[in-house]
Scaffold this motif. Structure first.
Motif, short mmCIF file in Angstrom:
data_model
loop_
_atom_site.label_atom_id
_atom_site.label_comp_id
_atom_site.label_asym_id
_atom_site.label_seq_id
_atom_site.Cartn_x
_atom_site.Cartn_y
_atom_site.Cartn_z
N THR A 54 4.17 0.61 2.17
CA THR A 54 4.36 -0.43 3.29
C THR A 54 5.50 -1.07 3.17
OG1 THR A 54 2.29 -1.49 2.21
CG2 THR A 54 2.03 -0.18 4.17
N SER A 72 -1.67 0.10 7.87
CA SER A 72 -2.59 -0.87 7.42
C SER A 72 -3.69 -0.63 8.28
CB SER A 72 -2.03 -2.30 7.11
OG SER A 72 -1.18 -2.24 6.20
N ARG A 73 -3.65 -1.02 9.67
CA ARG A 73 -4.73 -0.59 10.43
C ARG A 73 -5.52 0.61 10.50
NH1 ARG A 73 -3.96 0.96 15.19
NH2 ARG A 73 -1.76 0.52 15.34
N VAL A 130 -5.58 2.75 7.82
CA VAL A 130 -6.32 2.73 6.73
C VAL A 130 -7.78 1.84 6.99
CG1 VAL A 130 -6.53 2.26 4.18
CG2 VAL A 130 -4.58 3.45 5.12
N GLU A 131 -7.62 0.75 7.44
CA GLU A 131 -8.80 -0.02 7.56
C GLU A 131 -9.71 0.49 8.44
OE1 GLU A 131 -9.75 -4.54 9.15
OE2 GLU A 131 -8.10 -4.10 8.22
N ALA A 132 -9.23 1.13 9.58
CA ALA A 132 -10.30 1.58 10.53
C ALA A 132 -11.05 3.04 10.03
CB ALA A 132 -9.38 2.11 11.70
N THR A 183 -13.10 8.98 12.46
CA THR A 183 -12.77 7.64 11.61
C THR A 183 -11.22 7.82 11.13
OG1 THR A 183 -13.82 7.39 10.03
CG2 THR A 183 -14.54 6.29 11.82
N ASP A 242 -3.69 0.50 -3.30
CA ASP A 242 -3.56 -0.76 -2.71
C ASP A 242 -4.06 -1.75 -3.71
OD1 ASP A 242 -3.06 -2.59 -0.78
OD2 ASP A 242 -4.66 -2.50 0.20
N ASP A 254 -11.63 3.27 6.91
CA ASP A 254 -12.61 2.66 5.98
C ASP A 254 -12.47 3.64 4.59
OD1 ASP A 254 -14.43 0.74 4.73
OD2 ASP A 254 -16.15 1.65 5.42
N MET A 271 0.83 -1.22 -0.09
CA MET A 271 -0.02 0.12 -0.09
C MET A 271 0.96 1.32 -0.08
SD MET A 271 -2.78 1.35 2.89
CE MET A 271 -2.89 -0.28 3.44
N ARG A 284 -14.04 3.80 1.16
CA ARG A 284 -15.38 3.98 0.95
C ARG A 284 -15.94 5.52 1.56
NH1 ARG A 284 -19.32 -0.70 2.17
NH2 ARG A 284 -17.96 -2.33 1.89
#
Length: 99
Positions: free
Chosen positions: A22, A34-35, A37-39, A84, A67, A41, A1, A44
């Motif tokens: 990364t 990574s965590r 980016v995921e948290a 977020t 990514d 979202d 990513m 979206r």
């Protein structure tokens, strides 16, 4: 990513830019990114997040995330920053200041 980050605006109008990947980060920092980016979202989120009450001298953040062959751009004003997304922005600002 890979994430390209740019902060513009503010009272002094100083621009900060950095790109993080990364593949080149230490493993613990890559996992943190990574965590975050995921948290957030991130994929979206809409491309533009603006405040209904724009304020002068506030920062604006631009992110370009790449990514797994996907790319997404997000531009967000400081006054409209979703909760977020805030931890990711703060982490990227810390990285930008170190470089």
């Amino acid at each position: 990513m890979r994430i390209s980050f740019e902060r513009t605006g503010g009272f002094a109008g100083i621009t900060k830019k950095t790109t993080v990947d990364t593949d080149t980060l230490p493993p613990n920092e890559a996992a943190t990114l990574s965590r975050l980016v995921e948290a957030a979202d991130l994929f979206r989120l809409p491309e533009q997040i603006t405040s209904p009450n724009p304020q002068s001298d506030r920062f604006q953040y631009k992110l370009i995330v790449e990514d797994n062959g996907k790319q997404h751009r997000v531009t967000v004003s400081e006054s409209a920053l979703p909760g977020t997304l805030r931890p990711l922005i703060e982490w990227l600002q810390t990285i930008a200041q170190k470089r």
